[in-house]
Structure formats: C-alpha cells, structure tokens
Design a protein around this motif. Sequence first.
Motif, PDB file in Angstrom:
ATOM      1  N   UNK A 273     -24.221  17.494 -16.103  1.00 29.74           N
ATOM      2  CA  UNK A 273     -24.056  16.753 -14.849  1.00 29.74           C
ATOM      3  C   UNK A 273     -23.384  15.407 -15.118  1.00 29.74           C
ATOM      4  N   UNK A 274     -23.894  14.721 -16.140  1.00 26.16           N
ATOM      5  CA  UNK A 274     -23.366  13.426 -16.507  1.00 26.16           C
ATOM      6  C   UNK A 274     -21.884  13.546 -16.873  1.00 26.16           C
ATOM      7  N   UNK A 275     -21.592  14.585 -17.658  1.00 27.54           N
ATOM      8  CA  UNK A 275     -20.215  14.787 -18.103  1.00 27.54           C
ATOM      9  C   UNK A 275     -19.300  15.030 -16.908  1.00 27.54           C
ATOM     10  N   UNK A 276     -19.741  15.914 -16.008  1.00 26.13           N
ATOM     11  CA  UNK A 276     -18.910  16.253 -14.850  1.00 26.13           C
ATOM     12  C   UNK A 276     -18.699  15.030 -13.965  1.00 26.13           C
ATOM     13  N   UNK A 277     -19.758  14.228 -13.792  1.00 29.24           N
ATOM     14  CA  UNK A 277     -19.637  13.013 -12.972  1.00 29.24           C
ATOM     15  C   UNK A 277     -18.559  12.087 -13.507  1.00 29.24           C
ATOM     16  N   UNK A 278     -18.396  12.060 -14.816  1.00 31.03           N
ATOM     17  CA  UNK A 278     -17.429  11.157 -15.433  1.00 31.03           C
ATOM     18  C   UNK A 278     -16.020  11.749 -15.502  1.00 31.03           C
ATOM     19  N   UNK A 279     -15.966  13.060 -15.792  1.00 32.36           N
ATOM     20  CA  UNK A 279     -14.646  13.643 -16.046  1.00 32.36           C
ATOM     21  C   UNK A 279     -13.945  14.019 -14.733  1.00 32.36           C
ATOM     22  N   UNK A 280     -14.740  14.386 -13.726  1.00 28.83           N
ATOM     23  CA  UNK A 280     -14.118  14.846 -12.477  1.00 28.83           C
ATOM     24  C   UNK A 280     -13.212  13.797 -11.829  1.00 28.83           C
ATOM     25  N   UNK A 281     -13.683  12.524 -11.706  1.00 26.19           N
ATOM     26  CA  UNK A 281     -12.796  11.525 -11.100  1.00 26.19           C
ATOM     27  C   UNK A 281     -11.483  11.396 -11.868  1.00 26.19           C
ATOM     28  N   UNK A 282     -11.534  11.479 -13.202  1.00 30.65           N
ATOM     29  CA  UNK A 282     -10.310  11.357 -14.008  1.00 30.65           C
ATOM     30  C   UNK A 282      -9.373  12.523 -13.727  1.00 30.65           C
ATOM     31  N   UNK A 283      -9.944  13.724 -13.621  1.00 30.87           N
ATOM     32  CA  UNK A 283      -9.114  14.903 -13.376  1.00 30.87           C
ATOM     33  C   UNK A 283      -8.606  14.926 -11.938  1.00 30.87           C
ATOM     34  N   UNK A 284      -9.447  14.441 -11.030  1.00 31.51           N
ATOM     35  CA  UNK A 284      -9.078  14.441  -9.593  1.00 31.51           C
ATOM     36  C   UNK A 284      -7.870  13.558  -9.324  1.00 31.51           C
ATOM     37  N   UNK A 285      -7.768  12.468 -10.134  1.00 31.26           N
ATOM     38  CA  UNK A 285      -6.609  11.588  -9.996  1.00 31.26           C
ATOM     39  C   UNK A 285      -5.320  12.374 -10.196  1.00 31.26           C
ATOM     40  N   UNK A 286      -5.383  13.309 -11.170  1.00 29.81           N
ATOM     41  CA  UNK A 286      -4.190  14.099 -11.482  1.00 29.81           C
ATOM     42  C   UNK A 286      -4.018  15.280 -10.529  1.00 29.81           C
ATOM     43  N   UNK A 287      -5.128  15.792 -10.117  1.00 31.15           N
ATOM     44  CA  UNK A 287      -5.061  17.007  -9.288  1.00 31.15           C
ATOM     45  C   UNK A 287      -5.791  16.799  -7.969  1.00 31.15           C
ATOM     46  N   UNK A 288      -5.279  15.959  -7.106  1.00 28.60           N
ATOM     47  CA  UNK A 288      -5.954  15.778  -5.822  1.00 28.60           C
ATOM     48  C   UNK A 288      -5.937  17.105  -5.066  1.00 28.60           C
ATOM     49  N   UNK A 289      -7.023  17.425  -4.461  1.00 32.90           N
ATOM     50  CA  UNK A 289      -7.152  18.745  -3.831  1.00 32.90           C
ATOM     51  C   UNK A 289      -6.117  18.942  -2.723  1.00 32.90           C
TER      52      UNK A 289
ATOM     53  N   UNK B 273     -11.878  20.912 -25.267  1.00 29.36           N
ATOM     54  CA  UNK B 273     -11.199  19.635 -25.517  1.00 29.36           C
ATOM     55  C   UNK B 273      -9.701  19.772 -25.258  1.00 29.36           C
ATOM     56  N   UNK B 274      -9.105  20.823 -25.857  1.00 33.52           N
ATOM     57  CA  UNK B 274      -7.658  20.993 -25.707  1.00 33.52           C
ATOM     58  C   UNK B 274      -7.270  21.224 -24.255  1.00 33.52           C
ATOM     59  N   UNK B 275      -8.089  21.997 -23.538  1.00 33.53           N
ATOM     60  CA  UNK B 275      -7.762  22.288 -22.145  1.00 33.53           C
ATOM     61  C   UNK B 275      -7.817  21.016 -21.308  1.00 33.53           C
ATOM     62  N   UNK B 276      -8.872  20.204 -21.504  1.00 29.36           N
ATOM     63  CA  UNK B 276      -9.019  18.993 -20.696  1.00 29.36           C
ATOM     64  C   UNK B 276      -7.942  17.975 -21.062  1.00 29.36           C
ATOM     65  N   UNK B 277      -7.672  17.842 -22.358  1.00 28.59           N
ATOM     66  CA  UNK B 277      -6.610  16.910 -22.772  1.00 28.59           C
ATOM     67  C   UNK B 277      -5.270  17.344 -22.183  1.00 28.59           C
ATOM     68  N   UNK B 278      -5.020  18.647 -22.199  1.00 26.94           N
ATOM     69  CA  UNK B 278      -3.782  19.177 -21.630  1.00 26.94           C
ATOM     70  C   UNK B 278      -3.660  18.815 -20.158  1.00 26.94           C
ATOM     71  N   UNK B 279      -4.771  18.970 -19.436  1.00 23.58           N
ATOM     72  CA  UNK B 279      -4.755  18.674 -18.004  1.00 23.58           C
ATOM     73  C   UNK B 279      -4.523  17.187 -17.748  1.00 23.58           C
ATOM     74  N   UNK B 280      -5.137  16.350 -18.579  1.00 20.13           N
ATOM     75  CA  UNK B 280      -5.029  14.910 -18.353  1.00 20.13           C
ATOM     76  C   UNK B 280      -3.635  14.385 -18.680  1.00 20.13           C
ATOM     77  N   UNK B 281      -2.968  15.015 -19.633  1.00 18.76           N
ATOM     78  CA  UNK B 281      -1.654  14.506 -20.043  1.00 18.76           C
ATOM     79  C   UNK B 281      -0.547  14.950 -19.101  1.00 18.76           C
TER      80      UNK B 281
END
Lengths: 289, 283
Positions: A273-289, B273-281
Amino acid sequence: MNIVKASKLIYDYIRRDEEENIEEVDRAIDSLDVEIEKGSFVAILGHNGSGKSTFAKQINGILTPTEGTVWVAGMDTADEDSIWEIRKKAGMVFQNPDNQIIGNVVEEDVGFGPENIGIPTEEIWKRVDESLKAVGMAAFRHKSPNKLSGGQKQRVAIAGVMAMKPECIVLDEPTAMLDPNGRKEVIRTVRELNRQEGITVLLITHYMEEVIEADRVIVMDDGKLVMDGTPKEIFSRVDELKTYRLDVPQVTELAYELRKAGVDLPEGILTQEEFLDRILPLLKERYPA
Amino acid sequence: MAIKVEGLNYIYGQGTAFEQHALKDVSFEIPDNQFVGLIGHTGSGKSTLIQHLNGLIRPTSGTIWFNGTDIYSEGYSLKKLRSNVGLVFQYPEHQLFEVDVFSDVCYGPRNLGLGEEEVKERAREALGLVGLKEKYWEQSPFELSGGQKRRVAIAGVLAMRPEVLILDEPTAGLDPRGRDEILDQIKELHDKQGMTILLVSHSMEDIARYADRLMVMNHGEKAFDGPPREVFEHYMELEAMGLAAPQVTYISHALKDAGIPIEDSITTVEEARDAILGLLKRV
C-alpha cells in the motif's frame, strides 16, 4: 517497564571430552545488553548461528547465563527457586508443531500445562476455553491434533502456552514449516494476542514479511545485538542487513532498487500500500488517465 | 522424457473409515533437464506425489514411466530407480548419522555395492557439487551449521548420481543467505550437470526466480501447470487455494488496475524494477 532484561549476558556452549576436560568453547552470546518493554511486539532477526535461539532459551530458563544476568519479570533466571515462576511468566513455542503436541484431543493438550502445576480442574477448563478462543481454535477442541493443519497445530501450541497465563511468549521460528496460509494464521494470532491481551511477544523468524508489524526489530550477529529499531528504520538499511546474511521484503527491495536508480521514493517502504501510494503519483504524471 | 505420469490415483486407507483420496487423476510429463517448481498447501498431495516418483509409494491406479519404462513392469529394479531419482526429504539433516561428513556421504554409494575407490570418488564429487569445503569433511556432521548440514544431506543423495533430483522444501528453516546459497547450488546442478530438478517450495519468490515451469497441486489434483509467470497470473485462484503470488506480481496488477500500462506477468524484483524504470523514463 521491562519484562525481560539481559545485562552483560554471555553464553558459552562448552564441549568436554570423556574426562570432562574442556575441548572447545563456542561463545553463542557475547556481552548482550537488552531490555524488552512489557506489552511490546519484538522481532528478532539473525542468520543461523547468530545466537537468537540461544537468547530465546535464556528467557524461560532452558539455558542459564555463563556470565551476566537475565531477569524475567524481575526474577533472576539463575535463581533455581524462581524457575517455575519464570516459566509461567514466559512461555515458548518452537518450530515443529509435531514435537510440541502431546494430547490426543486438542482440549487435553491445552490443559496439560495448567494441570501440571496443580491448577484446580474448574479453573483448568476455564483457561482452556479462554485460550482456545484467543487463538481462534475453539471449534476444534474435541478434535484430534493429528487431523489439524500445520498452522492449526501451531495455534494449539500457542493456546497451550496461553493457558499458563504468561506475560510473555517467545516464538522460535513458529512458521518455518508452514505453508503461506498457515504462516498468515499464526502471525495474525500472535499479533492479536499482543494487541488484545497485552502479551509481550518475541518473534524469531527468517521471513522478513512477518517482521513489518512488530513494534521493534532486533538484529543479532555473532552473539551481539547489531541493529535495533522500528521495522521502518531497520529495513531502510538494506545493504547493512545483507552483510548480516539477511534480506528485506520484496516490496522494500523493489523500492530500494528504484531509489538507487534515482526514483524519488522514501527509505524503508514496508508494505504494498505504502509503495503504491508513492509510486502511483509519479507514474500518473507520465500516464494521465 | 525423464518422468511421465498418467492417471495417477492414490487413496490412503482404502476401505477404512479414514479413506482419503490423496491424488486424483494426476498426469504430466517432465522432459530431461527441466527445472520444475511444485507448490500446494499442506495436505494438497504434493508430498504423496513425489514419493510416487521414486517408487516409495505404489499408486492405487495409474502408471509412472521413468525414461520410457513403466517402473512397475516385470523385472524393473526399484532400487536402481531410487538411485536415478534422488529424493531429498524435508529437514534431510535429521537423517545424518555417521561419525564424519565424508562417511555419511559414502553411505549411499557403498550400499549400491560399488568398489571402495568409486565410493570415495563419488563422495568427493558430491561434496564438491554442494560446495562444502574440504576442511569440514572429517568433522562430525552434528558440529556443522544448519545450512552446512543440509548440504551434506543433499550430497548424500547426489553421490548416487541421480538423473532427477527431487527436493521437498530444501530451504525451510534456513536464513535468507543460506536459502539463496542452496538454491543457487541446485540451479548450478541443473545448468552444469544437466540434472532434472523438481523443487517443492512454499516460497513463491523462489519458484519465480528459479523454475522454468510451475505445477500447482490442490486437493490432490493438478490445478495449474505452466511457466511461473503464466501460473502467477491466476493469483486470485491461487489465494483461494491458500497460496499466493510473489509480492511484485500484486504490485504490477495494482498498477495496471490504476491505468498504468505496465507489462503483464511480472514475478521478480528485477523485472518490476526494469518495468517501472522503463515507464518513468518514457515520456
């Protein structure tokens, strides 16, 4: 207030030849100072041979110090007159459930301990009832322990300890022989005893995921205490843990690896849960729905 | 084809009140040099199954072939089968008994009736394969650490020079490093010696890292059989069976559910790790 206190504790395994001359001395615990807070949930980590099981056996007087002192609820474990009182205060659960069960019926097994110390019959049954309820095994009281799963057997073993009304339970790798479900069952039971009954829990384990709910984690190496802190603090130090032959939960390792590669994540992530809470905002920036 | 099993059924205590159908119509083939993981909750039938494979338990019905021959055909030597299909039980170090490590490993080949030189040669080879240093060979096995004892026990089986090695939870009770060391050693036996491996484990992370193929037993039946990444896709069904997928598999599914285009079937930390790094870059 502490329930267990060790001061300058040393324990040597001494091997003697046939004439009783000392052949070899193996120092399993080396000047250990530690206090365990009453009511806390403490996990003890360390590789095989680090001294953690030897320490566990000091707590209910199966072993007594070569040098130094161990107090349990204020009683010195080296004092032979208090040994039975100490064992009532601090119960132990071991790795193999099959080696700990002696009764033909679950309720008999749980009642074995209190019966041995001369508790009146009525009180024994009361304790059996309460202990089986506390570990969620009341429905199995008339069953044969042989018909239970590994996790259920370990819960019966824990109930057997609970029936002695201990203040502290020491569990030495209680889940090593169990499947994932059995492991979850036992850890959930132990956590509830800690939270609801206020029992102090000392859990020795090699499964890092079982540690994250503890209040405190102690790492032992070569008979010494080498790390001491909250799970978050301990699991932030991934490299240091690896030098002690230990590991971190997969999600902690993933977060650590990403952090190392420059991803903006905090140290010591312990849960999904903690991990998802942190990583999702970072990924969402790149992939807005 | 190392092992082939067809229509295997096993019933404990048939005809008694305790009758239990431990294996139900289990069929599979294991080709040479495959690394197979076997998982299942306690009581799912996996231990019963592996004991069939070297003839310790005779099936109630069904057939087992080793290298193309039915192991219960007329004149087939089960003794020979047992040296070809080595079985390492849970906590194998409980079976160590000799005065020193080297003698313990010699016990098996000596019982095969081999000459003394051959016996010693095999023991040396087996101890080398499990990576146990020579300085320990003359010691009592009881003076060794848990991980070392287990190596000695595995060496005892390897000294029989099996083609197939079956291990029932070889890492239970070992610390994380000890666990990795044993599994790396098994992997090496697979890669370098061409051994066929069947690994029973409760650790989904270990299976994901080492096995080419994963079989799942549930209530005596084979529930899944395929590459680990495909099997772990069924993580919900696995949970219903009291099993689980690796933590990172859950994470990748949660990300996908949140609309992140992460690839399917991630089972190891490195892949995640590789998948997430790939997505972020990627912008």
